[in-house]
Design a protein around this motif. Structure first.
Motif, PDB file in Angstrom:
ATOM      1  N   ILE A 937       0.904  -1.176   0.032  1.00  0.00           N
ATOM      2  CA  ILE A 937      -0.010  -0.045   0.036  1.00  0.00           C
ATOM      3  C   ILE A 937       0.894   1.247   0.024  1.00  0.00           C
ATOM      4  CG2 ILE A 937      -1.743   1.238   1.370  1.00  0.00           C
ATOM      5  CD1 ILE A 937      -2.701  -1.245  -0.066  1.00  0.00           C
ATOM      6  N   GLU A 993      -6.399  -3.911  -3.551  1.00  0.00           N
ATOM      7  CA  GLU A 993      -6.388  -2.838  -2.765  1.00  0.00           C
ATOM      8  C   GLU A 993      -5.312  -1.643  -3.202  1.00  0.00           C
ATOM      9  OE1 GLU A 993      -5.609  -4.029   1.016  1.00  0.00           O
ATOM     10  OE2 GLU A 993      -7.170  -5.321   1.333  1.00  0.00           O
ATOM     11  N   ASP A1039     -14.781  -3.695  -8.383  1.00  0.00           N
ATOM     12  CA  ASP A1039     -13.996  -2.358  -7.879  1.00  0.00           C
ATOM     13  C   ASP A1039     -14.233  -1.276  -9.279  1.00  0.00           C
ATOM     14  OD1 ASP A1039     -13.093  -3.702  -5.911  1.00  0.00           O
ATOM     15  OD2 ASP A1039     -10.992  -4.240  -7.005  1.00  0.00           O
ATOM     16  N   VAL A1160     -14.538   1.558  -0.998  1.00  0.00           N
ATOM     17  CA  VAL A1160     -13.639   0.613  -1.209  1.00  0.00           C
ATOM     18  C   VAL A1160     -13.746  -0.828  -0.359  1.00  0.00           C
ATOM     19  CG1 VAL A1160     -11.105   0.433  -0.549  1.00  0.00           C
ATOM     20  CG2 VAL A1160     -12.109   2.695  -1.102  1.00  0.00           C
ATOM     21  N   LEU A1161     -14.756  -0.586   0.810  1.00  0.00           N
ATOM     22  CA  LEU A1161     -14.566  -1.762   1.431  1.00  0.00           C
ATOM     23  C   LEU A1161     -15.959  -2.598   0.923  1.00  0.00           C
ATOM     24  CD1 LEU A1161     -13.858  -0.579   4.969  1.00  0.00           C
ATOM     25  CD2 LEU A1161     -12.422  -1.838   3.429  1.00  0.00           C
TER      26      LEU A1161
END
Length: 1176
Positions: A937, A993, A1039, A1160-1161
């Motif tokens: 990340i 992610e 996504d 995002v989640l």
């Protein structure tokens, strides 16, 4: 199998009354063969997958007539044989050579009884070996010259039926082979990978040779078998199907090779008959036997030989001449391999210029294996002295091509060509000219060891092995003197060759090339040292080269042929080679240990020679009995100390430091003596340097004359060289030398040469301190003192990063990077139970200074990476400068990878990934990979930061009126950099992610703190979305929906007019998300978004028609909704859009609003997309 043709029965007068019955039986056989073949083909594909060693599934026949031609020898009556499962000729390949001979003998017996049926079995064998799964039918042909018959010889395909068929003449048969169209895509037996393919190739060749060998005294001369077989192989070798062409060409050339063996045996019979006739002529009339029978026998043998040669000529002209230039490299290769064999075995026919020309032509083939087969065939020919006269014209014609093939791109071809030229050189002295030898002998410096060793063999046989003592002098000298004189002559020739080659830095490679053939000469260390000691001169170039040869031979005997830059050497030594290596090390230690002090004493005035001699003790064998002689060892230590007191040359000091490191090892016999000698030397230098610095450094100022500065510099070089290999911490050099970094004078401090040595010494001292922290840091006070030293070194290095001298700046940067990296490593590996190093974090000023230094000294020039500061200089200087710059970049990247610097500090480095890709792309890419392993990340955030910084700099340059600013790249280059960054995310699931975070961060970067006004209708950084679209393809489908919703959340608060040109980046970015979600490209979405609606139609009615191409938020990414929900959305939309621009993006419905975290989640909770129709 091939059914018995109807025409066979029709051609026999005794069976004419059974014609109709035979025809019916034949037709039934054909139909049965077709059905059975289909089943067998299916079985073949299954069994080939299950049992590779079995090969193709064999056809089983149970009728007695076919059994007679292929069954192996067994007892029993004919009625019992009917019930025995027959063995086909194809199955014989799996049984070995002995079974092969027995079955072929049975086949010959069956052939004598019924040659047509047996011949059809043989034809079926070759077709089966080609991997054909089809059906073969046969009919009789009455005449070869029948024009109607010849016009029917075709090879076509039927696309409707999915079959191919070939109809050809194998007189007296007209054969038709039918097979599936996909046969070319299936591996046939000859090219199958693994051991089965090699095994089948060997067994197939054995079958052909055994067949000819068993037939050579009988049916081979019946003018029927060979004619049919040659006709079959000729026709199938001309097929466009690779399997037929390859298999039958191999069978044909092997058949010709077998016929050569038959012709050779017949030639032996003719020679024996001639000898017998000659003997008969010498006898008296009473002793003579009737010679008429012998003459008849000789005539028959000659006729058979002529017939065999006729068969060979037909095969050569009908098959070889067409196939040696085949498009398939394997066919060309086997043709050249067999041609060389024919020339070797049957030179009276094949070894002439009309056949040799094919070998010469194919040496120009583009496939290495074909060229290799030509060279290997020529090696066999040139190795026979009796064949050399027939090769004169070929040699003169193709000599230049052979010499040029030593530069072949294939290493094996080059090596074998060099071996061929060595063979030619040995067989004939006048073939190669002096210019040819000069070109070939330079290959002793080749990077490929096999090629260099072969060239060394040529050098040894041509120049070094031709010297011998004169005959008149041999009587007056003993054997030892004669050997010494011969060795001296060879060494003199070797020196002359080395000097003429003008490659004066490659003695080690020359010795390695000569080691296999001239090892006895190079390992004659007594003669070498005696020549060096007897020569009164000590400064001649010949002496220096001899010393280098001596050192290189010692290294080769001790370590083997492993050399940097040379490949192809054996990596694993055998037990015998290890024993030879140990014996050589023992011999060289025994001889050179007492002689080396004499050599050092004689050449003590020459730094280059002494530097080479200093390396020899590194290869001594400690277990040698001579090593226990303390007097000899002490003499060596004393002489080495004397040399070190005389010289401060870097090469001498480095060699001495490494030699002392080898001698001070715990397993050596002279360990204590060497350690004592080393400590004595270091103590003397420290005392000398302490006295010099007391006079030169006073009150933080450096003042010393030129002579004293030279002494300080020489002592520092010695301490630096030894501190690199030995731990000198007990002399506390850090406290002794650190005042020099603080000293200043009117000239700007200590001279740059002194500062360079001091920085290196302090760096080595700090590294040794960190490396031995587990042993030396026994209390907290020592740990604090170590951290203080580390802080002092970092601060002083920070100061000298801006020094006027370039070498000082580089050393300060490399030193502080190495020390900080080592400190970080020690923090990770030290044992927490004991006292270890304390944490030290470099100051922000030092971190910024390091980054500025890298950007200013590594990424030089605003153009592409081919431009550098030394572009106008020579190539060597450019490469050296590039090497230094790469070392600087690697040192800085280590700080990021080891956690000394924040990962965000790499953003400035990543900016140059594309701009300097050729020079530094591999280093930057490896840094990305390592940082991604640590924290993927944070690594992705670093990439985002890199792109955003570049974009902001570009915007500032545009706002400043186009004035150029440092580090600014064009928009196209930034977009290309983003594309290359996106390519590094290979596994979409693994980096899911990261990619979502990149899009989320980019959207926030564009719309953060944006307040829409008439003066600023669009965000300042809106065009960044075009760069961000390069990452859209790396988003997973759920996504993409989430990111699109997140984008809609930020755009819903503003009026977005898609007709305006200023909103094109948003259109492009949205299109990239929508296109990726629907599997289309972004361009089509951009074109549909920009299409204006007709005036008579509202945007919502257009949305209903165009569906997913609508720019409205209710696009295909919306989830499936019930009819009630859709109607409620319709009403709410109608209410909300009454007072707004019909082309603006309306506010997102509350039911679909997502928070930043949810976008995002909640990707895993998305449902399939559908087109949402909005009705008014």
């Amino acid at each position: 199998m091939i059914p018995d043709p109807t025409a066979v029965a029709a051609s026999r007068p005794s069976e004419q009354e059974k014609n109709s019955q035979g025809e019916a039986h034949s037709s039934r056989a054909v139909n049965h063969s077709e059905d059975e073949s289909g089943n067998e083909n299916r079985q073949k594909s299954v069994r080939r997958r299950k049992r590779t060693h079995k090969g193709l599934e064999n056809v089983k026949r149970k009728n007695a007539k076919a059994s007679r031609s292929s069954v192996s020898r067994a007892g029993g009556s004919h009625s019992r044989r009917r019930h025995v499962e027959a063995v086909t000729l194809f199955e014989v390949i799996t049984m070995g050579r002995s079974a092969m001979q027995a079955v072929i003998d049975d086949w010959i017996e069956a052939y004598v009884t019924d040659r047509d049926t047996s011949l059809l079995d043989l034809i079926s064998f070759f077709i089966q070996c080609s991997g054909c799964k089809g059906v073969v039918t046969a009919e009789m042909c009455q005449s070869r010259e029948d024009s109607d018959v010849m016009s029917k010889m075709v090879e076509e395909l039927d696309e409707v039926a999915g079959l191919q068929y070939k109809k050809f003449l194998a007189f007296p048969w007209i054969l038709t082979v039918t097979w599936p169209m996909d046969m070319d895509s299936v591996e046939y037996p000859l090219i199958q990978s693994g051991p089965y393919g090699r095994w089948f190739h060997s067994e197939f060749c054995d079958f052909v040779s055994v067949l000819v060998a068993q037939c050579q005294h009988s049916v081979i001369f019946d003018s029927y078998l060979m004619n049919t077989l040659i006709s079959l192989l000729t026709e199938l070798s001309n097929s466009y199907v690779r399997a037929f062409r390859h298999t039958c060409t191999l069978a044909a050339v092997k058949l010709l090779s077998s016929l050569v063996s038959v012709a050779l045996s017949l030639s032996v019979g003719i020679e024996n008959s001639q000898k017998l006739q000659a003997v008969q002529k010498t006898k008296t009339m009473r002793q003579k036997s009737t010679p008429q029978l012998e003459r008849i026998q000789k005539k028959i043998t000659e006729e058979k030989k002529a017939e065999i040669e006729g068969m060979m000529d037909i095969i050569f002209k009908g098959i070889f001449l067409k196939r040696y230039r085949d498009v398939l490299p394997e066919i060309r290769s086997l043709c050249m391999e067999e041609l060389g064999l024919w020339m070797k075995l049957y030179s009276s026919v094949f070894l002439n210029d009309s056949y040799l020309k094919y070998m010469g032509w194919m040496m120009h083939d583009k496939i290495p294996d074909v060229r290799l087969k030509c060279v290997l065939g020529l090696q066999d020919l040139y190795g026979d002295p009796l064949l050399l006269p027939k090769l004169d014209l070929f040699t003169s014609r193709f000599k230049d091509r052979l010499i040029s093939m030593t530069l072949d791109k294939d290493n094996e071809v080059a090596v074998q060509t060099m071996k061929l030229l060595v063979l030619i050189s040995k067989m004939s002295d006048d073939v190669l000219s002096p210019e040819d030898y000069k070109q070939l002998l330079q290959f002793v410096y080749s990077s490929q060891r096999p090629l260099a060793a072969t060239a060394g063999e040529l050098l040894f046989s041509r120049l070094l092995n031709t010297f011998a003592p004169a005959a008149d002098n041999q009587d007056g000298m003993n054997e030892e003197e004669a050997h010494k004189e011969q060795t001296f002559a060879r060494l003199k020739a070797l020196l002359q060759f080395y000097q003429d080659s003008e490659l004066h830095k490659h003695v080690v490679y020359l010795v390695d090339s000569l080691w296999d053939c001239g090892g006895a000469l190079l390992k004659d260390w007594p003669t070498l040292t005696s020549i060096l000691l007897q020569d009164p001169s000590s400064q001649s170039p010949e002496q220096a080269v001899l010393v280098e040869i001596l050192v290189a031979s010692v290294r080769q005997a001790s370590e083997g042929p492993a050399l940097a830059g040379r490949s192809g050497a054996k990596k694993v030594m055998s037990a015998r080679e290890k024993k030879v290596q140990i014996d050589d090390c023992s011999k060289l230690t025994e001889h050179l240990l007492p002689v080396l002090p004499k050599l050092l004493s004689k050449f003590s005035g020459s730094p280059d020679i002494v530097a080479s001699l200093m390396k020899i003790p590194q290869y001594f064998l400690p277990e040698c009995p001579e090593a226990e002689n303390t007097q000899v060892a002490s003499s060596l230590m004393a002489e080495m100390g004397t040399v070190l007191n005389l010289h401060s040359d870097p090469a001498v000091l480095e060699a001495a430091a490494r030699t002392y490191l080898s001698l001070c090892g715990e397993e050596t016999a002279w360990c204590s003596m060497a350690q004592t000698a080393r400590d004595t030397l270091v103590q003397g230098w420290v005392d000398q340097l302490t006295a010099l610095l007391e006079d030169s450094v006073k009150d933080d100022s450096f003042s010393a004359d030129e002579e004293k500065t030279g002494e300080i510099l020489a002592t520092l070089k010695k301490l630096r060289a030894f501190h690199n290999c030995h731990d000198l911490s007990r002399w506390n050099l850090f406290d002794l030398l650190s005042p020099l970094l603080s000293a200043e004078s009117s000239q700007g401090g200590a001279p740059p040469e002194v500062l360079l040595e001091v920085l290196q010494c302090l760096c080595y001292s700090m590294l040794w301190s960190l490396n031995t922290s587990g042993e030396t840091l026994t209390s907290k006070d020592k740990a604090v003192a170590q951290r203080l030293q580390l802080r002092l070194l970092s601060e002083r290095s920070h100061h000298y990063l801006s020094h006027p001298d370039h070498s000082v700046r580089l050393q300060a940067f490399l030193g502080v990077c190495d020390v900080l990296t080592a400190h970080s490593y020690q923090l990770h590996v030290w044992d927490p139970s004991c006292c270890g190093p304390l944490l030290y974090t470099p100051s922000p000023k030092l971190q910024r200074a390091l980054l500025t230094f890298v950007c200013g000294h590594v990424f030089i020039g605003a153009d592409c990476d081919s431009q550098s500061s030394v572009s106008e200089n020579s190539e060597v200087e450019r490469l050296e400068d590039l090497h230094k710059r790469r070392n600087l970049l690697v040192a800085y990247c280590k700080l990021i990878v080891h956690g000394v610097l924040e990962m965000s500090m790499a953003a400035e480095i990543f900016m140059y990934y594309m701009k300097h890709y050729n020079d530094f792309g591999d280093i930057i890419k490896e840094t990305m990979y390592r940082t991604r392993q640590i924290d993927k990340i944070e690594s992705a955030r670093t990439l985002v930061l890199c792109l955003q910084q570049l974009f902001v700099r570009l915007k500032r340059e545009q706002e400043s009126g186009g004035r150029p600013q440092p580090g600014v790249q064009t928009f196209t280059s930034i977009k290309e950099l983003a594309r290359r960054f996106a390519l590094t995310f290979g596994d979409l699931v693994k980096f899911r992610e990261c990619v979502v975070m990149i899009h989320r961060n980019g959207i926030e970067f564009v719309f953060q703190e944006f307040s829409q006004t008439p003066e600023t209708p669009t965000p300042l950084y809106l065009s960044y979305l075009t760069i961000l679209s390069e990452f859209s393809s790396k988003l997973l489908k759920p996504d993409k929906k989430t990111v699109f919703s997140y984008l809609q959340k930020h755009t819903a608060e503003h009026i977005v007019d898609l007709r305006e040109e200023c909103w094109q980046p948003l259109i492009y970015y949205r299109a990239s998300l929508l296109a990726a979600a629907e599997g289309e490209d972004a361009v089509s979405y951009v074109s549909s978004d920009r299409k204006l609606n007709p005036p008579s139609r509202s945007p919502f009615s257009k949305q209903k028609l165009e569906g997913s191409k609508s720019p409205c938020p209710f696009s295909p990414v919306e989830s499936k909704l019930s009819k009630v929900q859709r109607s409620s959305f319709s009403l709410s939309l109608q209410e909300k859009t009454t007072d707004t621009d019909p082309f603006s993006v309306p506010v997102e419905p509350p039911a679909r609003r997502l928070t930043t975290e949810e976008s995002v989640l909640s990707t895993g909770n998305e449902v399939d997309d559908d087109t949402v129709e909005v009705e008014l």
